[in-house]
Scaffold this active site. Structure first.
Site, PDB file in Angstrom:
ATOM      1  N   ASN A  34       0.849  -1.198   0.000  1.00  0.00           N
ATOM      2  CA  ASN A  34       0.000   0.000   0.000  1.00  0.00           C
ATOM      3  C   ASN A  34       0.879   1.241   0.000  1.00  0.00           C
ATOM      4  O   ASN A  34       1.783   1.305  -0.859  1.00  0.00           O
ATOM      5  CB  ASN A  34      -1.120  -0.038   1.050  1.00  0.00           C
ATOM      6  CG  ASN A  34      -0.733  -0.242   2.493  1.00  0.00           C
ATOM      7  OD1 ASN A  34      -0.302  -1.318   2.863  1.00  0.00           O
ATOM      8  ND2 ASN A  34      -0.895   0.747   3.329  1.00  0.00           N
ATOM      9  N   ASP A  35       0.677   2.201   0.866  1.00  0.00           N
ATOM     10  CA  ASP A  35       1.273   3.541   0.716  1.00  0.00           C
ATOM     11  C   ASP A  35       2.744   3.575   0.265  1.00  0.00           C
ATOM     12  O   ASP A  35       3.571   2.836   0.820  1.00  0.00           O
ATOM     13  CB  ASP A  35       1.284   4.269   2.064  1.00  0.00           C
ATOM     14  CG  ASP A  35      -0.011   4.187   2.824  1.00  0.00           C
ATOM     15  OD1 ASP A  35      -0.969   3.603   2.338  1.00  0.00           O
ATOM     16  OD2 ASP A  35      -0.038   4.724   3.950  1.00  0.00           O
ATOM     17  N   SER A  92       3.498   3.957   7.875  1.00  0.00           N
ATOM     18  CA  SER A  92       4.049   4.896   6.896  1.00  0.00           C
ATOM     19  C   SER A  92       4.926   5.974   7.522  1.00  0.00           C
ATOM     20  O   SER A  92       4.792   6.305   8.701  1.00  0.00           O
ATOM     21  CB  SER A  92       2.906   5.545   6.121  1.00  0.00           C
ATOM     22  OG  SER A  92       2.345   4.576   5.269  1.00  0.00           O
ATOM     23  N   GLU A 217      -4.848  10.983   6.876  1.00  0.00           N
ATOM     24  CA  GLU A 217      -3.656  10.140   6.845  1.00  0.00           C
ATOM     25  C   GLU A 217      -2.610  10.756   5.907  1.00  0.00           C
ATOM     26  O   GLU A 217      -2.931  11.581   5.042  1.00  0.00           O
ATOM     27  CB  GLU A 217      -4.011   8.727   6.351  1.00  0.00           C
ATOM     28  CG  GLU A 217      -5.031   8.033   7.265  1.00  0.00           C
ATOM     29  CD  GLU A 217      -5.307   6.578   6.892  1.00  0.00           C
ATOM     30  OE1 GLU A 217      -5.399   5.759   7.804  1.00  0.00           O
ATOM     31  OE2 GLU A 217      -5.453   6.260   5.689  1.00  0.00           O
TER      32      GLU A 217
END
Ligand code: FRU
Length: 515
Positions: A34-35, A92, A217
């Site tokens: 993901n990120d 993250s 986020e």
């Protein structure tokens, strides 16, 4: 350091989906991502770290995966950089080059790279149930990482304090480090300052403002000249939100304003009167979401952040090509999820106020077919999308008498396609994926996205990047961007241009095959 790349992994007997593997977009070989995290340029190499499950293809075991590139287009997967352990998942964060070695993790001759990441503490750990900021450093240009023994370096006793983006800010007493992080559930960006990356002091808070219907986020804050004028610098605060984005679920909004090293002050033209708490659907609140400023009007551009240490002043961003609404169900195998193309962003005056304009970083476009100068009322085929190749379509369209005109991508034998359509009367560009390839894998996936786009001197300019399982649309030179995943079935390769209700002129129509 061990990682799955060193493992002798058993061959899987499950059929894969090679027809969905992008040619231009980064995917991990056979795991989940993901990120984007810790985007940094150092000694000739661009580094893309990312949220990664080294042991599977759904979210979990969060660690920092790693890929490198020298051209921002071809990426090479590297061993896992920072791995989770019994005490923490590695959420993250960002990486800075500590040129002056003020952290003490390297030397002046060999400055350390310092990663600032969120420790998501597991049950049984000292800080159980909280999220806090921690450090890791690399003395070999980003290839291997050591966690700092004094972690975590910044705690608030909060369960939702995460996603630190650190940059250096020139103050009267020299450089200072600034961190933008979030209190995700309170829709706040919190700013901290430090001289050495180890000790942090709260500087200010921003939010809630504009889209606030979900968790905030992955923030980012950076300066850019307006219209290329170095004497007119503005700061851009990027705040990703999930859910509560304009197309439903996850997305990225931004604010334009000023930053004095302590406090971000948004321009009045960047702020709505009050926050919008809508998450999706119709109605006045959802309508107000369209007045916020979005990085992307599609459903699949999330957690976007920018590179640090780019030497030539370019501001380069990458987003995750997915949406938490359905990310764990995407029908690809053995990998799941990819990254967007790298986007160079700049600030231009649009309708009297500074706005972000985005351009994808692409390889040289060599094999280009020109189909320019067509007046069309009806449907006309385009060159087929060939396996292993992405297409970059450049179009300048004068809608003229047409009610609707645009592109039908990945047509199948039943007449299904992803339909990108412009309606001049409404001034709206839509991307309809409800009848495009595979949609049934998740009930939230089939959708129609739309973005306001005004003609410029009667012309719609589009750059469309079509790559195996995604389409990224840059309209009017990148003033409006719309990104969606599409999962064509094996064999869907036809596409066409169309105009309905009257003739449109495709003044420019260039189709380049890349890959
Ligand atoms: C955003 C996010 C971050 C978090 C990470 C966990 O997609 O939820 O806030 O750090 O993903 O994987």
């Amino acid at each position: 350091m061990s990682s799955y790349l060193d493992d002798a992994r058993p061959e899987t007997d499950q059929a894969g989906t090679p027809h969905l593997r992008p040619a231009l977009h980064y995917t991990a070989r056979d795991t989940w991502l993901n990120d984007p995290n810790g985007l940094v340029f150092y000694r000739g190499t661009y580094h893309l770290y990312y949220q990664n499950n080294p042991h599977g293809n759904v979210w979990g075991n969060m660690s920092w995966g790693h890929a490198t590139s020298t051209d921002l287009v071809q990426w090479t997967e590297q061993p896992v950089a920072i791995a989770c352990d019994d005490a923490e998942d590695i959420y993250s964060g960002s990486i800075v080059v500590d040129h002056a070695n003020c952290s003490g993790f390297g030397s002046a001759e060999n400055p350390p790279l310092v990663a600032i990441y969120t420790s998501a503490f597991k049950s049984g750990a000292d800080y159980e149930g909280t999220q806090a900021q921690s450090l890791a450093y690399s003395n070999d240009a980003g290839m291997t990482w050591t966690k700092f023994a004094g972690n975590p370096v910044l705690t608030r006793g909060s369960a939702n304090f995460r996603d630190p983006k650190v940059f250096s800010y020139p103050g009267p007493d020299g450089l200072c480090w600034v961190m933008a992080a979030v209190e995700a559930g309170e829709q706040k960006v919190v700013f901290y300052r430090s001289a050495n990356l180890r000790d942090w002091e709260l500087a200010s808070e921003f939010g809630p403002a504009n889209a606030a219907g979900g968790e905030w986020e992955c923030p980012d804050l950076f300066p850019l000249p307006v219209d290329g004028d170095p004497d007119r610098t503005k700061w851009v605060l990027v705040v990703n939100i999930n859910p509560g984005a304009v197309a439903g679920g996850s997305g990225g909004q931004y604010f334009v304003g000023d930053f004095d090293g302590f406090t971000f002050t948004p321009d009045p033209s960047s702020l709505l009167d009050s926050p919008v708490y809508a998450t999706s659907g119709a109605g006045a609140e959802a309508g107000r979401l369209r007045e916020c400023r979005w990085l992307d009007w599609g459903r699949d551009y999330y957690a976007a952040v920018s590179f640090s240490n780019i030497p030539d002043g370019r501001r380069l961003m990458i987003g995750w090509l997915s949406n938490w609404d359905y990310a764990n169900s995407l029908p690809t195998f053995p990998w799941r999820s990819g990254m967007s193309l790298v986007r160079e962003v700049s600030l231009e005056t649009v309708d009297g106020r500074p706005a972000l304009v985005q351009a994808p970083v692409l390889p040289p476009l060599e094999s280009v077919q020109r189909l320019d100068g067509r007046e069309l009322h009806g449907v006309q085929p385009l060159p087929e999308i060939l396996p292993g190749e992405a297409q970059v379509i450049d179009a300048e369209i004068l809608p003229g008498a047409a009610d609707r005109c645009g592109f039908r991508l990945w047509e199948d034998s039943d007449g299904g396609a992803a339909v990108l359509a412009y309606e001049p009367a409404a001034g709206v560009l839509t991307l309809d994926r409800t009848d495009a390839g595979e949609t049934a894998f998740h009930q939230a996936f089939a959708s129609v996205e739309s973005a306001p786009v005004a003609l410029e001197d009667g012309v719609l300019t589009l750059r469309i990047v079509v790559d195996h399982c995604s389409v990224e649309v840059f309209a009017q030179g990148g003033k409006v961007v719309l990104t969606d995943l599409i999962f064509p079935r094996v064999g869907n390769k036809g596409s066409s241009v169309f105009a309905e209700g009257g003739a449109a002129i495709f003044r420019k129509l260039a189709v380049a095959a890349v890959g």
